[in-house]
Design a protein around this motif. Structure first.
Motif, PDB file in Angstrom:
ATOM      1  N   GLU A   1       0.825  -1.216   0.000  1.00  0.00           N
ATOM      2  CA  GLU A   1       0.000   0.000   0.000  1.00  0.00           C
ATOM      3  C   GLU A   1       0.854   1.260   0.000  1.00  0.00           C
ATOM      4  N   ARG A   2       2.025   1.210   0.601  1.00  0.00           N
ATOM      5  CA  ARG A   2       2.890   2.397   0.678  1.00  0.00           C
ATOM      6  C   ARG A   2       3.366   2.809  -0.706  1.00  0.00           C
ATOM      7  N   ASN A   3       3.725   1.834  -1.528  1.00  0.00           N
ATOM      8  CA  ASN A   3       4.262   2.128  -2.852  1.00  0.00           C
ATOM      9  C   ASN A   3       3.234   1.963  -3.970  1.00  0.00           C
ATOM     10  N   LEU A   4       1.991   1.613  -3.624  1.00  0.00           N
ATOM     11  CA  LEU A   4       0.945   1.356  -4.618  1.00  0.00           C
ATOM     12  C   LEU A   4       1.424   0.326  -5.652  1.00  0.00           C
ATOM     13  N   GLN A   5       1.832  -0.823  -5.116  1.00  0.00           N
ATOM     14  CA  GLN A   5       2.303  -1.917  -5.948  1.00  0.00           C
ATOM     15  C   GLN A   5       1.750  -3.234  -5.408  1.00  0.00           C
ATOM     16  N   ALA A   6       1.800  -4.262  -6.234  1.00  0.00           N
ATOM     17  CA  ALA A   6       1.436  -5.614  -5.795  1.00  0.00           C
ATOM     18  C   ALA A   6       2.300  -6.621  -6.531  1.00  0.00           C
ATOM     19  N   THR A   7       2.653  -7.687  -5.837  1.00  0.00           N
ATOM     20  CA  THR A   7       3.397  -8.788  -6.437  1.00  0.00           C
ATOM     21  C   THR A   7       2.497 -10.017  -6.438  1.00  0.00           C
ATOM     22  N   VAL A   8       2.299 -10.590  -7.616  1.00  0.00           N
ATOM     23  CA  VAL A   8       1.358 -11.694  -7.756  1.00  0.00           C
ATOM     24  C   VAL A   8       1.943 -12.771  -8.668  1.00  0.00           C
ATOM     25  N   GLU A   9       1.314 -13.934  -8.628  1.00  0.00           N
ATOM     26  CA  GLU A   9       1.669 -15.021  -9.536  1.00  0.00           C
ATOM     27  C   GLU A   9       0.715 -15.023 -10.723  1.00  0.00           C
ATOM     28  N   PRO A  10       1.102 -15.674 -11.824  1.00  0.00           N
ATOM     29  CA  PRO A  10       0.333 -15.556 -13.068  1.00  0.00           C
ATOM     30  C   PRO A  10      -1.009 -16.282 -13.066  1.00  0.00           C
ATOM     31  N   GLY A  11      -1.222 -17.216 -12.122  1.00  0.00           N
ATOM     32  CA  GLY A  11      -2.473 -17.958 -12.100  1.00  0.00           C
ATOM     33  C   GLY A  11      -3.573 -17.300 -11.293  1.00  0.00           C
ATOM     34  N   VAL A  12      -3.359 -16.065 -10.847  1.00  0.00           N
ATOM     35  CA  VAL A  12      -4.404 -15.319 -10.137  1.00  0.00           C
ATOM     36  C   VAL A  12      -5.442 -14.835 -11.155  1.00  0.00           C
ATOM     37  N   VAL A  13      -6.706 -15.000 -10.829  1.00  0.00           N
ATOM     38  CA  VAL A  13      -7.779 -14.534 -11.706  1.00  0.00           C
ATOM     39  C   VAL A  13      -7.850 -13.008 -11.645  1.00  0.00           C
ATOM     40  N   ASN A  14      -8.016 -12.396 -12.798  1.00  0.00           N
ATOM     41  CA  ASN A  14      -8.021 -10.930 -12.904  1.00  0.00           C
ATOM     42  C   ASN A  14      -8.966 -10.289 -11.893  1.00  0.00           C
ATOM     43  N   GLU A  15     -10.227 -10.712 -11.861  1.00  0.00           N
ATOM     44  CA  GLU A  15     -11.218 -10.072 -10.995  1.00  0.00           C
ATOM     45  C   GLU A  15     -10.899 -10.287  -9.520  1.00  0.00           C
ATOM     46  N   ALA A  16     -10.346 -11.452  -9.175  1.00  0.00           N
ATOM     47  CA  ALA A  16      -9.962 -11.702  -7.785  1.00  0.00           C
ATOM     48  C   ALA A  16      -8.880 -10.719  -7.352  1.00  0.00           C
ATOM     49  N   PHE A  17      -7.947 -10.427  -8.252  1.00  0.00           N
ATOM     50  CA  PHE A  17      -6.896  -9.456  -7.957  1.00  0.00           C
ATOM     51  C   PHE A  17      -7.483  -8.055  -7.834  1.00  0.00           C
ATOM     52  N   GLN A  18      -8.362  -7.691  -8.746  1.00  0.00           N
ATOM     53  CA  GLN A  18      -9.009  -6.379  -8.656  1.00  0.00           C
ATOM     54  C   GLN A  18      -9.740  -6.216  -7.322  1.00  0.00           C
ATOM     55  N   ASN A  19     -10.460  -7.239  -6.916  1.00  0.00           N
ATOM     56  CA  ASN A  19     -11.208  -7.163  -5.662  1.00  0.00           C
ATOM     57  C   ASN A  19     -10.283  -7.081  -4.453  1.00  0.00           C
ATOM     58  N   ALA A  20      -9.177  -7.790  -4.502  1.00  0.00           N
ATOM     59  CA  ALA A  20      -8.239  -7.786  -3.372  1.00  0.00           C
ATOM     60  C   ALA A  20      -7.620  -6.409  -3.171  1.00  0.00           C
ATOM     61  N   VAL A  21      -7.229  -5.756  -4.257  1.00  0.00           N
ATOM     62  CA  VAL A  21      -6.612  -4.433  -4.097  1.00  0.00           C
ATOM     63  C   VAL A  21      -7.672  -3.378  -3.788  1.00  0.00           C
ATOM     64  N   LYS A  22      -8.902  -3.594  -4.264  1.00  0.00           N
ATOM     65  CA  LYS A  22      -9.984  -2.657  -3.955  1.00  0.00           C
ATOM     66  C   LYS A  22     -10.258  -2.614  -2.451  1.00  0.00           C
ATOM     67  N   GLU A  23     -10.095  -3.738  -1.771  1.00  0.00           N
ATOM     68  CA  GLU A  23     -10.346  -3.798  -0.334  1.00  0.00           C
ATOM     69  C   GLU A  23      -9.440  -2.846   0.458  1.00  0.00           C
ATOM     70  N   VAL A  24      -8.295  -2.496  -0.107  1.00  0.00           N
ATOM     71  CA  VAL A  24      -7.394  -1.554   0.569  1.00  0.00           C
ATOM     72  C   VAL A  24      -7.375  -0.210  -0.161  1.00  0.00           C
ATOM     73  N   GLY A  25      -8.417   0.057  -0.968  1.00  0.00           N
ATOM     74  CA  GLY A  25      -8.563   1.359  -1.610  1.00  0.00           C
ATOM     75  C   GLY A  25      -7.727   1.559  -2.852  1.00  0.00           C
ATOM     76  N   LEU A  26      -7.257   0.454  -3.464  1.00  0.00           N
ATOM     77  CA  LEU A  26      -6.406   0.570  -4.647  1.00  0.00           C
ATOM     78  C   LEU A  26      -7.109  -0.008  -5.870  1.00  0.00           C
ATOM     79  N   PHE A  27      -6.538   0.257  -7.020  1.00  0.00           N
ATOM     80  CA  PHE A  27      -7.227   0.018  -8.285  1.00  0.00           C
ATOM     81  C   PHE A  27      -6.269  -0.573  -9.301  1.00  0.00           C
TER      82      PHE A  27
END
Length: 472
Positions: free
Chosen positions: A114-140
């Motif tokens: 959250e400090r750097n507005l970044q995320a590190t993920v693996e390639p098998g994460v579903v797009n919408e699941a990732f969007q929802n996860a970052v939305k929970e902390v106010g990110l997009f």
């Protein structure tokens, strides 16, 4: 380039790497009554194509993928990387059989910074699941393909996927800072640094994005993120002429408005989707097309001012009654209709072309597609992300003969692509070239360009084992 067949010794070696439960063959699938599951690894969402793999491997991390690639590189065994299988260009089809390497187990969101507005993920994460996860902390995370509820981020990276939000926020490539990649030789590299600026050597990150799994297998990705926009305004605008809908797109931008979504649906596209979803919809007889226009931001008052500007632009066109979505449910329903056009079209036999031109040329492209269809006797269903010039052209088989469908359509499709290039566009905006479009790539790219690409491929993959038979 000739490849070697799989041996029983290689199967045993693969089992030692990923575990016997994650090594799938046709024989084992049949014995376990999972033949259909196994068959799914030989198809994607491209028409009705199917190529059976010799073996499916489901590794859990970069180290296991590295070991697999070293073996396949040494033994000249073809490897087809695979995400969720939602692609539309045949990019994940194992046309040379061999190994299908599924990334489904690389499905972790490793860190949301959250400090750097970044995320590190693996390639098998579903797009919408990732969007929802970052939305929970106010990110997009803006990139939102139509298949966002099922597609993997790795596949999005392979094609630099777009979606409705691309018109304002850009495509997948615009959010990638750094990639961990396993090369065809088995070497593991990071392509850059986790920084917003980087002028250190060649840009290997952007070379990988959009390379369709032909240069390396992405195993981790560092994305940049944005603050989540708190408000949206959504309007559905009916037009009595398709050409005016296309013309209005550019006019909205010239008025100084940058929508977060600008989607075109010709009449038949909207009707098919509503029928597919079971949503009651009556389109007035004189309406030929719709634009779905979304505005987003942090200040609702400012958005209403922008909406008034959009209305002022639309006053110059022959439009029907504009629907301003009042509730979240109404917005969701309109977006469902738009996002399910592709699924509705799949209920018929079809071919989808992913054309893209400068947005001011959309009217000419649309008219050209319809003229070509009338001349060759096929119906098309057109829709797309017209805010960035991306028009999806779905050619419906209908009563076309086998000869026309399998061979005769090549010329009209080539005409459509030549028109795109003439207008300053190209043959794919977000679906990629893969298998089904590689025969047309010469329309968009000169032989010098293709030879440069072949040279790059040879540097990364000297034995040509990684996703062979794609792009060129």
């Amino acid at each position: 380039m000739p490849f070697n067949a799989l041996t029983s010794e290689l199967i045993v070696a693969f089992e030692a790497i990923v575990g016997p439960a994650h090594v799938l063959t046709a024989q084992r699938a049949e014995a376990a009554a999972t033949a259909e599951v196994y068959a799914d690894y030989g198809r994607d969402h491209t028409e009705d194509l199917h190529y059976a793999p010799d073996v499916v491997l489901r590794p859990a991390n970069a180290d296991e993928i590295s070991q697999i690639m070293r073996l396949c590189h040494e033994h000249r065994v073809p490897v087809t990387p695979r995400g969720a299988g939602t692609g539309l260009s045949g990019g994940a089809l194992p046309v040379h059989h061999g190994v299908v390497l599924s990334t489904e187990r690389l499905n972790k969101i490793i860190q949301i910074d959250e400090r750097n507005l970044q995320a590190t993920v693996e390639p098998g994460v579903v797009n919408e699941a990732f969007q929802n996860a970052v939305k929970e902390v106010g990110l997009f995370y803006p990139p939102d393909p139509a298949s966002k509820g099922s597609c993997f981020l790795g596949g999005n990276l392979a094609h630099s996927s777009g979606g409705p939000k691309a018109v304002k926020y850009g495509t997948t490539k615009d959010y990638v800072l750094n990639l961990q990649v396993v090369l065809p030789t088995g070497d593991i590299i990071w392509t850059a640094a986790n920084t917003l600026k980087n002028s250190t050597g060649y840009n290997l990150t952007q070379l990988m994005v959009g390379s369709e799994g032909t240069l390396g297998i992405i195993t981790k990705v560092v994305f940049r993120l944005l603050p989540y926009p708190q408000h949206t305004i959504l309007m559905l605008v009916p037009f009595r002429q398709e050409a005016q809908a296309a013309e209005a797109v550019s006019a909205v931008f010239r008025a100084g408005i940058i929508p977060s979504g600008m989607e075109f649906m010709e009449r038949i596209a909207m009707e098919w989707s509503a029928r597919y979803l079971g949503i009651p919809l009556t389109v007035p007889e004189d309406v030929r097309a719709h634009l779905l226009i979304e505005l987003d931001g942090q200040d609702l008052d400012q958005l209403y001012k922008e909406a008034e500007q959009v209305y002022a632009v639309l006053d110059n066109y022959n439009v029907g009654e504009i629907l301003l979505a009042d509730t979240a449910a109404q917005k969701d329903e309109l977006w469902r209709i738009r996002r399910n056009i592709g699924n509705a079209v799949k209920s018929a036999v079809y071919k989808e072309e992913d054309t893209v031109v400068p947005r001011a040329e959309l009217g000419t492209l649309l008219a050209g597609v319809k003229e070509i269809g009338a001349r060759y006797g096929f119906q098309s269903v057109c829709y797309g992300h017209v805010g960035d010039g991306n028009l999806h052209v779905n050619i419906i088989r209908g009563n076309l003969s086998d000869e026309m469908w399998n061979v005769g359509l090549r010329e009209p499709i080539s005409e459509i692509f030549r028109l795109c290039v003439k207008l300053g566009g190209t043959i794919s905006g977000e679906h990629g070239i893969g298998l089904v479009q590689k025969g047309y790539i010469g329309i968009a790219l000169a032989e010098t360009n293709l030879n440069l690409m072949r040279g790059i491929k040879n540097v990364f993959d000297p034995h040509g084992i990684l996703n062979p038979g794609k792009i060129f």
